[in-house]
Scaffold this motif. Structure first.
Motif, short mmCIF file in Angstrom:
data_model
loop_
_atom_site.label_atom_id
_atom_site.label_comp_id
_atom_site.label_asym_id
_atom_site.label_seq_id
_atom_site.Cartn_x
_atom_site.Cartn_y
_atom_site.Cartn_z
N ALA A 291 0.84 -1.19 0.00
CA ALA A 291 0.00 0.00 0.00
C ALA A 291 0.87 1.24 0.00
O ALA A 291 2.05 1.20 0.40
CB ALA A 291 -0.94 0.01 1.21
N GLN A 292 0.29 2.34 -0.45
CA GLN A 292 1.01 3.61 -0.50
C GLN A 292 0.03 4.76 -0.41
O GLN A 292 -1.05 4.71 -1.01
CB GLN A 292 1.80 3.69 -1.81
N GLU A 293 0.39 5.78 0.38
CA GLU A 293 -0.50 6.93 0.50
C GLU A 293 -0.56 7.70 -0.82
O GLU A 293 0.47 7.87 -1.49
CB GLU A 293 0.01 7.84 1.62
N PHE A 294 -1.75 8.14 -1.19
CA PHE A 294 -1.94 8.91 -2.42
C PHE A 294 -2.18 10.37 -2.05
O PHE A 294 -3.05 10.67 -1.23
CB PHE A 294 -3.12 8.37 -3.22
N VAL A 295 -1.41 11.27 -2.64
CA VAL A 295 -1.52 12.70 -2.37
C VAL A 295 -1.94 13.39 -3.66
O VAL A 295 -1.18 13.43 -4.63
CB VAL A 295 -0.19 13.28 -1.86
N ALA A 296 -3.17 13.91 -3.68
CA ALA A 296 -3.66 14.61 -4.86
C ALA A 296 -3.33 16.09 -4.82
O ALA A 296 -3.18 16.74 -5.85
CB ALA A 296 -5.17 14.42 -5.00
N LYS A 297 -3.21 16.65 -3.59
CA LYS A 297 -2.93 18.08 -3.45
C LYS A 297 -2.39 18.33 -2.05
O LYS A 297 -2.87 17.75 -1.08
CB LYS A 297 -4.22 18.90 -3.67
N PRO A 331 -12.94 22.78 -0.93
CA PRO A 331 -11.96 22.80 -2.03
C PRO A 331 -10.52 22.87 -1.57
O PRO A 331 -9.61 22.89 -2.39
CB PRO A 331 -12.34 24.07 -2.78
N TYR A 332 -10.29 22.92 -0.25
CA TYR A 332 -8.92 23.08 0.22
C TYR A 332 -8.08 21.84 -0.07
O TYR A 332 -6.90 21.93 -0.36
CB TYR A 332 -8.93 23.37 1.72
N LYS A 333 -8.72 20.69 0.00
CA LYS A 333 -8.03 19.44 -0.30
C LYS A 333 -9.07 18.48 -0.87
O LYS A 333 -10.13 18.28 -0.26
CB LYS A 333 -7.40 18.86 0.98
N PRO A 334 -8.81 17.87 -2.03
CA PRO A 334 -9.84 17.00 -2.64
C PRO A 334 -10.12 15.73 -1.84
O PRO A 334 -11.17 15.14 -1.97
CB PRO A 334 -9.24 16.67 -4.01
N GLY A 335 -9.18 15.35 -0.99
CA GLY A 335 -9.36 14.15 -0.19
C GLY A 335 -8.02 13.59 0.26
O GLY A 335 -6.95 14.13 -0.08
N VAL A 336 -8.07 12.54 1.05
CA VAL A 336 -6.87 11.85 1.52
C VAL A 336 -7.15 10.35 1.46
O VAL A 336 -8.29 9.91 1.63
CB VAL A 336 -6.49 12.26 2.96
N GLY A 337 -6.12 9.54 1.22
CA GLY A 337 -6.36 8.11 1.16
C GLY A 337 -5.14 7.28 0.83
O GLY A 337 -4.02 7.79 0.76
N SER A 373 1.11 4.31 -7.72
CA SER A 373 1.29 5.76 -7.70
C SER A 373 0.55 6.39 -8.87
O SER A 373 1.16 6.80 -9.86
CB SER A 373 2.78 6.12 -7.76
N PRO A 374 -0.78 6.45 -8.82
CA PRO A 374 -1.55 7.01 -9.93
C PRO A 374 -1.20 8.48 -10.16
O PRO A 374 -0.82 9.19 -9.23
CB PRO A 374 -3.00 6.85 -9.51
N SER A 375 -1.34 8.92 -11.39
CA SER A 375 -0.98 10.29 -11.73
C SER A 375 -2.00 11.31 -11.20
O SER A 375 -1.63 12.41 -10.81
CB SER A 375 -0.86 10.44 -13.25
N SER A 376 -3.27 10.94 -11.15
CA SER A 376 -4.31 11.86 -10.68
C SER A 376 -5.60 11.09 -10.44
O SER A 376 -5.74 9.93 -10.84
CB SER A 376 -4.55 12.96 -11.71
N LEU A 377 -6.57 11.76 -9.82
CA LEU A 377 -7.88 11.15 -9.63
C LEU A 377 -8.58 10.94 -10.97
O LEU A 377 -9.32 9.97 -11.14
CB LEU A 377 -8.75 12.04 -8.73
N ASP A 378 -8.33 11.84 -11.91
CA ASP A 378 -8.97 11.73 -13.22
C ASP A 378 -8.54 10.49 -13.98
O ASP A 378 -9.26 10.02 -14.87
CB ASP A 378 -8.66 12.98 -14.06
N SER A 379 -7.36 9.94 -13.64
CA SER A 379 -6.87 8.75 -14.33
C SER A 379 -7.49 7.47 -13.80
O SER A 379 -7.24 6.39 -14.32
CB SER A 379 -5.35 8.67 -14.20
N LEU A 410 -10.90 9.22 1.19
CA LEU A 410 -11.77 9.90 2.14
C LEU A 410 -11.95 11.35 1.70
O LEU A 410 -10.97 12.09 1.57
CB LEU A 410 -11.18 9.87 3.55
N THR A 411 -13.20 11.76 1.50
CA THR A 411 -13.47 13.13 1.07
C THR A 411 -14.21 13.95 2.12
O THR A 411 -14.36 15.16 1.96
CB THR A 411 -14.29 13.14 -0.24
N ALA A 412 -14.70 13.32 3.17
CA ALA A 412 -15.35 14.03 4.27
C ALA A 412 -14.97 13.33 5.57
O ALA A 412 -14.94 12.09 5.64
CB ALA A 412 -16.87 14.05 4.10
#
Length: 437
Positions: A291-297, A331-337, A373-379, A410-412
C-alpha cells in the motif's frame, strides 16, 4: 534583524499550536506526551547552546505543541534580552528550566513554593520532592529525570544519579532511558460485530411483537440420578444436532427471502447457470500485498503508517491530519487516502473499513487505479462510495472493474476532540481494511 535603527523580532507562525500552560489546565500530560516534550525541548536547547544561544526564560508560556504533536520553543534569546535577564551559567539555567517543565507536565504542580503559570506551587517548608512522591502513578524514570535536571538549584537527585547540568547531558540521560511508547488506543466494537445473545427457547423462532407479553415456561426439575445424568447427555447431544440443523434451515430460509449476510468472509450467491439454485459461489477475502499513501494536493498525512491498516491488528492505524474546515475537505483538499496492491488483477465486490472516529460523517470512495502511484484522480475509475457516521464503513462495488490497485479515498471527515496526537478538528483514522471478491 536590525534595519535603520529598528529591531525586528521574527517568530515562527504557529496558528494551530497550544501553550503548555493551556495543556496542563485540565491535568498532567500523559506519560508518552511528557516524554516527547522533554526529549524534543532538550534536543532543541542543546542545539541552540551549540550555536551560542540561550533562552533564560523557558517556561510553560514559551513551550507549545502543534496539531501534529511536535513541540516548539518561542522567545529563544529574545525574551530574556527584552527583560534584561542574563546568567553566568546559561546552560545550567536552561537545563533547570527544562526540569521544571517536565516536573509540571508530570504533576500539574510548579516545583517551587510560589504559584506560577496557572499551577500551584509545592507546600511551604517541604522542599523539592520527587514527582512520583507528589502524584500517584507518575513514571519513575521521568520522575528521576526531572530531579536530575532540577538538581542545579541545590536539590539532590532522589536516587543518587548524577545531576544534569547542561541540555546536552539531559539529552544523553534521556537516550539512556528505555523508550516510552505511545498508549494503545481503545476501540469500541461497532454494533454489527458485537456478540449476539440468544434467549433460551426462542432460537430460530419469530420474535415477539413489541409490547406483547410472552409466557415464560417453567424449567423442568433437574435430573440428579445416574439415569438422569445419562438422559441429560443424550438430550444435550440431540439439542446440539437439532441446533445445527436448525441453523442451516434458518440460514437457507433467510437466503431464500433475499436477506443479505453480514459475514464478509463467506457469503453465498446463486450461480445463474444452475436452475436448481443449489450451487453456491464463495466470496473470498483478497490479500493485500502492499500500500502507498496517495496525495492529490498539498502534503502527505502519515505515509509511514499505511501498512498498519492491513496488519491484522485493529489497535494500529493510519491517521489524517486535523483540518479546520469540514466535514467535506474540498476545495482546500480534494481528499486523503491510500492505494492498495492486491497482487494481481481482481474483481472486488466490497470493502470493509474500520474507522477510529465516529460522528458528523465520513465519506469513503473507491477507485480502480492503474498503479500504486496514480498520476491523478482523473486517471482512475470510481467503483463505489458510502457515507457513515459510525466506526466502520462497508462499501459495495457498484461498477465491476478488474484491477490490481484500489484507492480508498476519504473526502469528508468527522469532527473529533483533541487527543495526544492532534488538536480538535475534522480528522479520521483507518484501523483495518479488508477487500472481498
Amino acid at each position: 534583524m536590525e534595519e535603520n535603527d529598528l529591531v525586528y523580532v521574527v517568530h515562527e507562525w504557529l496558528p494551530d499550536a497550544t501553550e503548555l500552560t493551556t495543556l496542563l489546565a485540565p491535568g498532567p500530560l500523559e506519560v508518552h506526551e511528557a516524554y516527547q516534550m522533554v526529549s524534543q525541548i532538550a534536543s532543541a536547547m542543546a542545539a541552540a547552546h551549540r550555536e551560542g544561544l540561550a533562552h533564560l526564560r523557558l517556561n510553560p508560556n514559551a513551550v507549545l505543541r502543534t496539531s501534529s504533536g511536535q513541540w516548539r520553543i518561542r522567545g529563544l534569546a529574545v525574551n530574556a534580552a527584552l527583560r534584561g535577564i542574563s546568567s553566568d551559567t546559561p546552560q545550567r539555567t536552561d537545563t533547570e528550566a527544562i526540569g521544571a517543565l517536565l516536573y509540571a507536565a508530570l504533576t500539574q504542580r510548579w516545583p517551587y513554593e510560589s504559584d506560577a503559570y496557572g499551577l500551584s506551587g509545592l507546600p511551604k517548608g517541604v522542599g523539592l520532592i520527587a514527582p512520583d512522591q507528589v502524584r500517584a502513578g507518575v513514571h519513575r524514570g521521568l520522575s528521576e529525570l526531572a530531579m536530575r535536571a532540577l538538581a542545579n538549584d541545590g536539590a539532590t537527585a532522589s536516587r543518587h544519579e548524577a545531576a544534569c547540568t547542561t541540555p546536552e547531558e539531559l539529552v544523553k540521560a534521556i537516550g539512556e532511558m528505555p523508550r516510552i511508547r505511545p498508549p494503545e488506543p481503545t476501540f469500541t466494537a461497532p454494533p454489527e460485530y458485537q456478540q449476539t445473545t440468544y434467549q433460551q427457547g426462542t432460537y430460530g423462532r419469530p420474535s415477539a411483537h413489541p409490547g406483547a407479553a410472552q409466557p415464560v415456561p417453567s424449567p423442568p426439575p433437574p435430573l440428579q440420578s445416574r439415569t438422569g445424568k445419562a438422559l441429560k447427555w443424550a438430550v444435550s447431544a440431540l439439542l446440539i444436532a437439532a441446533l445445527g440443523l436448525g441453523s442451516w434451515q434458518l440460514a437457507d430460509a433467510l437466503m431464500d427471502q433475499g436477506n443479505k449476510s453480514e459475514d464478509t468472509k463467506q457469503t453465498q450467491t446463486t450461480d445463474g447457470n444452475d436452475k436448481t439454485g443449489d450451487k453456491t459461489k464463495p466470496v473470498r477475502t483478497l490479500s493485500i500485498q502492499g500500500a502507498q499513501e496517495f496525495v492529490a494536493k498539498g502534503g502527505a498525512q502519515h505515509p509511514n503508517d499505511v501498512d498498519k491498516t492491513y496488519d491484522g491488528n485493529t489497535s494500529t492505524y493510519w491517521r489524517t491530519s486535523s483540518f479546520i474546515g469540514g466535514p467535506v475537505l474540498a476545495p482546500y483538499k480534494p481528499g486523503v487516502g491510500i492505494v492498495y496492491d492486491l497482487g494481481s488483477s481482481r474483481t472486488v465486490s466490497s470493502v470493509t473499513i474500520g474507522l477510529y472516529y465516529s460522528g458528523d460523517h465520513t465519506t469513503v470512495n473507491l477507485y480502480a487505479a492503474d498503479s500504486l502511484s496514480p498520476s491523478s484522480l482523473d486517471s482512475m475509475t470510481q467503483i463505489g462510495s458510502v457515507t457513515t457516521t459510525g466506526t466502520s464503513a462497508a462499501v459495495k462495488v457498484t461498477k465491476q472493474v478488474k484491477s490490481r490497485y484500489v484507492l480508498v479515498w476519504l473526502t469528508a471527515l468527522p469532527h473529533a476532540a483533541s487527543d495526544q496526537y492532534s488538536d480538535a478538528g475534522y480528522k479520521q483514522a483507518i484501523t483495518d481494511v479488508k477487500f472481498t471478491g
